[in-house]
Design an enzyme around this catalytic site. Structure first.
Site, short mmCIF file in Angstrom:
data_model
loop_
_atom_site.label_atom_id
_atom_site.label_comp_id
_atom_site.label_asym_id
_atom_site.label_seq_id
_atom_site.Cartn_x
_atom_site.Cartn_y
_atom_site.Cartn_z
N LYS A 59 0.81 -1.21 0.00
CA LYS A 59 0.00 0.00 0.00
C LYS A 59 0.85 1.27 0.00
O LYS A 59 0.64 2.16 -0.82
CB LYS A 59 -0.91 -0.01 1.23
CG LYS A 59 -1.77 1.21 1.34
CD LYS A 59 -2.30 1.34 2.75
CE LYS A 59 -1.22 1.86 3.67
NZ LYS A 59 -1.76 2.28 4.97
N THR A 60 1.78 1.32 0.92
CA THR A 60 2.59 2.53 1.04
C THR A 60 3.40 2.77 -0.22
O THR A 60 3.56 3.89 -0.68
CB THR A 60 3.53 2.43 2.25
OG1 THR A 60 2.76 2.00 3.37
CG2 THR A 60 4.15 3.75 2.58
N ASP A 246 -4.75 8.46 2.72
CA ASP A 246 -4.26 7.19 3.25
C ASP A 246 -5.23 6.70 4.32
O ASP A 246 -5.88 7.50 4.98
CB ASP A 246 -2.87 7.43 3.86
CG ASP A 246 -2.17 6.13 4.22
OD1 ASP A 246 -2.62 5.08 3.74
OD2 ASP A 246 -1.19 6.19 4.98
N GLU A 247 -5.30 5.40 4.53
CA GLU A 247 -6.14 4.83 5.61
C GLU A 247 -7.58 5.36 5.55
O GLU A 247 -8.14 5.78 6.57
CB GLU A 247 -5.54 5.14 6.98
CG GLU A 247 -4.09 4.73 7.15
CD GLU A 247 -3.93 3.27 7.51
OE1 GLU A 247 -4.87 2.48 7.27
OE2 GLU A 247 -2.84 2.91 8.01
N GLN A 277 -9.45 -3.59 7.83
CA GLN A 277 -8.56 -3.11 8.89
C GLN A 277 -9.11 -1.89 9.60
O GLN A 277 -8.36 -1.14 10.22
CB GLN A 277 -7.18 -2.81 8.32
CG GLN A 277 -6.44 -4.06 7.92
CD GLN A 277 -5.01 -3.76 7.50
OE1 GLN A 277 -4.19 -3.37 8.30
NE2 GLN A 277 -4.73 -3.93 6.22
N ARG A 631 0.01 -9.28 10.84
CA ARG A 631 1.29 -8.62 11.15
C ARG A 631 2.45 -9.58 10.99
O ARG A 631 3.60 -9.19 10.93
CB ARG A 631 1.32 -8.08 12.59
CG ARG A 631 0.31 -7.01 12.96
CD ARG A 631 0.27 -5.88 11.99
NE ARG A 631 -0.77 -6.11 10.99
CZ ARG A 631 -0.87 -5.41 9.87
NH1 ARG A 631 -0.02 -4.46 9.59
NH2 ARG A 631 -1.83 -5.67 9.00
#
Length: 794
Positions: A59-60, A246-247, A277, A631
DNA sequence: GGCCAATTGGTTTTT
DNA sequence: CCAATTGGCC
């Protein structure tokens, strides 16, 4: 209304009118290496785009590459791109990575930042439109609560019946939805016998008097300005040719409205997020925003990033299995071409201490490389818990065995009392209207000005229509219902503040020197120097650090703004350490090895979430589980305990229902089948009683899995006496026998000290650094032998 | 006004 | 169990 940066806009117009050929760019070097979906997400620059980025799908990378691409393709000047994140950390990271991609060719992006920092920037320019001065202060939730307390108190509201916290929460909800006092739904005014909206109005009025805003206001005010001043809005709409978010799953209604208003003209908005998420619903995030994206932005393109580059197939299968039980989701299927790897391990324990002990040993094994893998660094291992009280068991255990760990997300530097006090001194010097700051320091150090005096000052300020500082000045003259002693103390303080303010305006002393002078002359430093308590040295240390931090800023004002918005606490303490943090805190991170303890119904999923928010609450808990599971890169261990020592009482519980949702073929069960009735999870254990649990535990050594054998061996070697924990009488007896008053000892956390008293298994120790503390004897070793009771090879 | 003892309540957290 | 806050007392 062209209030802002006309030069930039002119530049852009000039550029836009150049012929196309001049704008053409060679194939950028950063595109190869992206997979097809990622590349699409980078290259679809026009129109609304929703990128559904599953955990670990890059994503980043997509976000930063897209940003670089926009600039590289000269679609816009950096100053015409709005890029919003939630945290400063994310903003910083994005800035760095874009600079890296473009080889530092771009001078900073002025509109890359958090929602809040960007709103501050906008609001300072148009403060007068909401009746504020441009130098308004930003109150944090602590100040906010104090203000509310004051208000409710003045209105004669009984804090028992209508707690200030409750009203603060209500305010938050309103502001999260961008509802001013005029837009509050009729059925939500119930606070204080129907006076909710009235209080809201009064609260806002007080903020205005203080020339202050709270966090919620930052968005609320800007949205209000946009709604009431089309010219201002149009200006920003024109400026922001491209918007990146973002997010997105974490946005609240106010942020959503803000984005929609800004995107209305160019409609080039790209939101990146993952509905699976979304774990911040409890603080106003609306999963609905991401679920509704296509309806909100017709003709939106939706891109799914589903190839996972982080975890093994088993881990992904476990995560997918759990999240599949949620109904409200857009749906993604993560896949990977990585090797199968080991299965997710599941183990049940008798109690929380045993769980901590077992995890400690597993971590040592991972770090030694004895689990059939290369040795892992402790930095590569994390323990993720649902609630922070779970951390203690691990801290206790790791301290006892000397396993280095770091707790992430403790109290933040800028939230410490001494730092807030010092900042309050700076605040009142910088902004005389900041009555909350004045109140905070007026009697710190003690000047004999208590609640009574403050009440009187507030009253006086109200009567004279002025701020607290001025009221204090008047009261210092005497005859205003303040004692003679109090008046003289006030006079001295006001005089000092005046002098400091004078120095602030002058150029004689730097702001760093001024800060030192303030802390010194006010007697604040002296107050802590005189303090003999254990914390005092640490506090003085922190104050030093604060002054040091000042050096990186041009002036006090800049520093204060930084602090109110950037409550960062990244202390990079050296050395490899196991990370202990909450699941919330772990979002966005990854570790080769992850332990997920405490998977018990009621703890995780949290009973409170389910009680208060029903299915919605449960689904958010499940997303939290999904975040936790994803994670892990290679090793993942889930565990639960039958009994737990919570708030001083024993509580037994059943394994988490999420355990039942793990696909059996991806799980290696280390728990003996007897322990939870053959299968695993809440359903299987439903009929078990305490005594059957005990019997099952007794039979455990016959169980045949390698993992269980290992555990059984360990348990046997640990010895029966210590089986129920380090606090057992056997240990205590040994411990107290080993120590006597006056012995010099070493403690993993507090360092060296001398024993001043013994009560049962607890020792009172005067530590050289940390001061007087009570410590359980087993965590302390005689100073000659500081290595601890066990030799740990790292 | 300040200090100590009793009481109470205790997911998750950024800005 | 433990910390943070409140209420009572000097």
């Amino acid at each position: 209304m062209t209030n802002a940066h006309p030069s930039e806009i002119d530049d852009f117009d000039a550029w836009e009118s150049r012929p196309l050929s001049e704008r053409a760019r060679p194939q950028p070097p950063y595109l190869p290496g992206l997979n097809e979906a990622q590349r699409e997400a980078v290259e679809l620059l026009d129109g609304p785009v929703l990128v559904l980025a599953g955990a670990g799908t890059g994503k980043t990378r997509v976000l930063t590459t897209r940003l670089a691409h926009l600039i590289n393709q000269q679609r816009a000047f950096p100053s015409q791109i709005l890029a919003v994140t939630f945290t400063n950390k994310a903003a910083r990271e994005m800035k760095e990575r874009v600079a890296q991609l473009l080889g530092n060719a771009v001078e900073g992006m002025p509109w890359l930042g958090t929602f809040h920092s960007i709103c501050v920037k906008i609001l300072r320019r148009h403060a007068e439109l909401v009746e504020l001065k441009p130098n308004f202060t930003i109150l944090d939730s602590d100040d906010q609560l104090r203000l509310i307390r004051q208000l409710l108190d003045a209105e004669g509201v009984d804090d028992k019946r209508w707690p200030a916290r409750m009203f603060a929460a209500q305010l938050d909800r309103w502001k999260n939805r961008a509802q001013g006092p005029g837009q509050v739904p009729a059925d939500e005014t119930g606070f204080g016998e129907g006076r909710g909206v009235e209080f809201y109005r009064m609260y806002q009025e007080r903020l205005r008097t203080l020339n202050a805003v709270d966090f919620g206001d930052l968005l609320l005010h800007v949205v209000t300005i946009f709604q009431h001043h089309p010219d201002v809005l149009a200006d920003y709409q024109r400026r922001f040719r491209y918007i990146l978010v973002d997010e997105y799953q974490d946005t609240n209604v106010a942020q959503y409205l803000w984005l929609r208003l800004l995107a209305a003209q160019h409609r080039n908005i790209c939101c990146v997020g993952d509905d699976d998420q979304s774990i911040y619903g409890w603080r106003g995030a609306e999963v609905g925003n991401i679920l509704r994206f296509e309806r909100d932005f017709p003709s939106a393109q939706v891109i799914r990033l589903e190839q996972n580059y982080r975890s093994t197939p088993h881990i992904l299968a476990a995560a997918s299995g759990v999240i599949a039980a949620n109904r409200e989701r857009l749906g993604k299927t993560l896949w990977t071409d990585a090797d199968a790897g080991e299965r997710v391990r599941l183990i049940g324990h008798w109690d929380g201490e045993e769980e901590a002990r077992w995890i400690g040993e597993e971590i040592e094994a991972l770090a030694r490389g004895t689990r059939g893998h290369d040795a892992l660094s402790l930095d590569e291992i994390a323990i993720l818990v649902r609630a922070s009280f779970q951390m203690r068991a691990f801290e206790d255990r790791f301290l006892a065995i000397g396993l280095p760990y770091r707790v992430i997300g403790g109290p933040r530097f800028y939230e410490r009392m001494e730092i807030r006090d010092a900042m309050a001194y700076f605040r009142i010097v910088v902004s005389p209207d900041d009555g909350l700051a004045f109140e905070r320091i007026v009697n710190t150090p003690k000047r004999g000005l208590g609640d009574k005096a403050i009440q009187r000052l507030n009253q006086l300020a109200r009567e004279r229509g002025t701020n607290l500082l001025e009221a204090a000045r008047i009261a210092a003259g005497g005859g205003e219902g303040i004692t003679r002693k109090g008046a003289s103390a006030l006079g001295q303080l006001v005089g000092q503040i005046d002098r400091w303010a004078e120095m602030l305006r002058g150029t004689e002393v730097s702001h760093v020197e001024l800060a030192e002078i303030i802390l010194d002359e006010s007697g604040y430093t002296a107050m802590w120097q005189a303090d003999r308590s254990a914390e005092a040295p640490g506090r003085l240390e922190n104050l030093k650090e604060l002054v040091q931090a000042l050096e990186e800023f041009e002036n006090l004002q800049g520093f204060l703004e930084h602090v109110s918005l950037v409550m960062d606490n990244e202390r990079d303490d050296a050395g490899a350490k196991v990370s202990i943090m909450t699941l919330h805190g772990a979002k966005g991170l990854e570790f080769p090895a992850v332990f997920l303890p405490g998977w018990e119904d009621g703890l995780f999923p949290s009973q409170r979430s389910m009680d208060e928010n029903g299915v919605k609450g449960l689904e958010e808990e499940r997303r939290l589980a999904y975040v936790g599971l994803t994670r892990a890169r290679r090793h993942l261990t889930i565990s639960f305990a039958a009994n737990r020592h919570i708030y001083g009482r024993w509580q037994s519980s059943l394994p988490s229902r999420f355990i039942d949702e793990l696909p059996p073929e991806t799980v290696e069960v280390l728990t003996p089948p007897g322990l939870y009735g053959g299968g695993y999870g809440a359903a299987a254990a439903q009929e078990m009683t305490g005594s059957t649990l005990e019997r099952a535990a007794a039979e455990a050594s016959t169980y045949n899995s390698p993992g269980w054998k290992r555990m059984a061996e360990r348990r046997a070697s640990a010895g029966a006496g210590q089986g129920r924990g380090a606090h057992s009488p056997v240990v205590n007896a040994t411990a107290s026998a080993r120590f006597e008053t006056g012995t010099r000892v070493f403690h993993q956390k507090f360092g060296y000290g001398r024993i001043t008293g013994i009560e049962g298994d607890k020792l009172s120790i005067a530590f050289e650094k940390a001061g007087e503390k009570k410590v359980v004897a087993s965590y302390v070793t005689p100073a000659e032998n500081q290595g601890g009771s066990e030799d740990i090879p790292f």
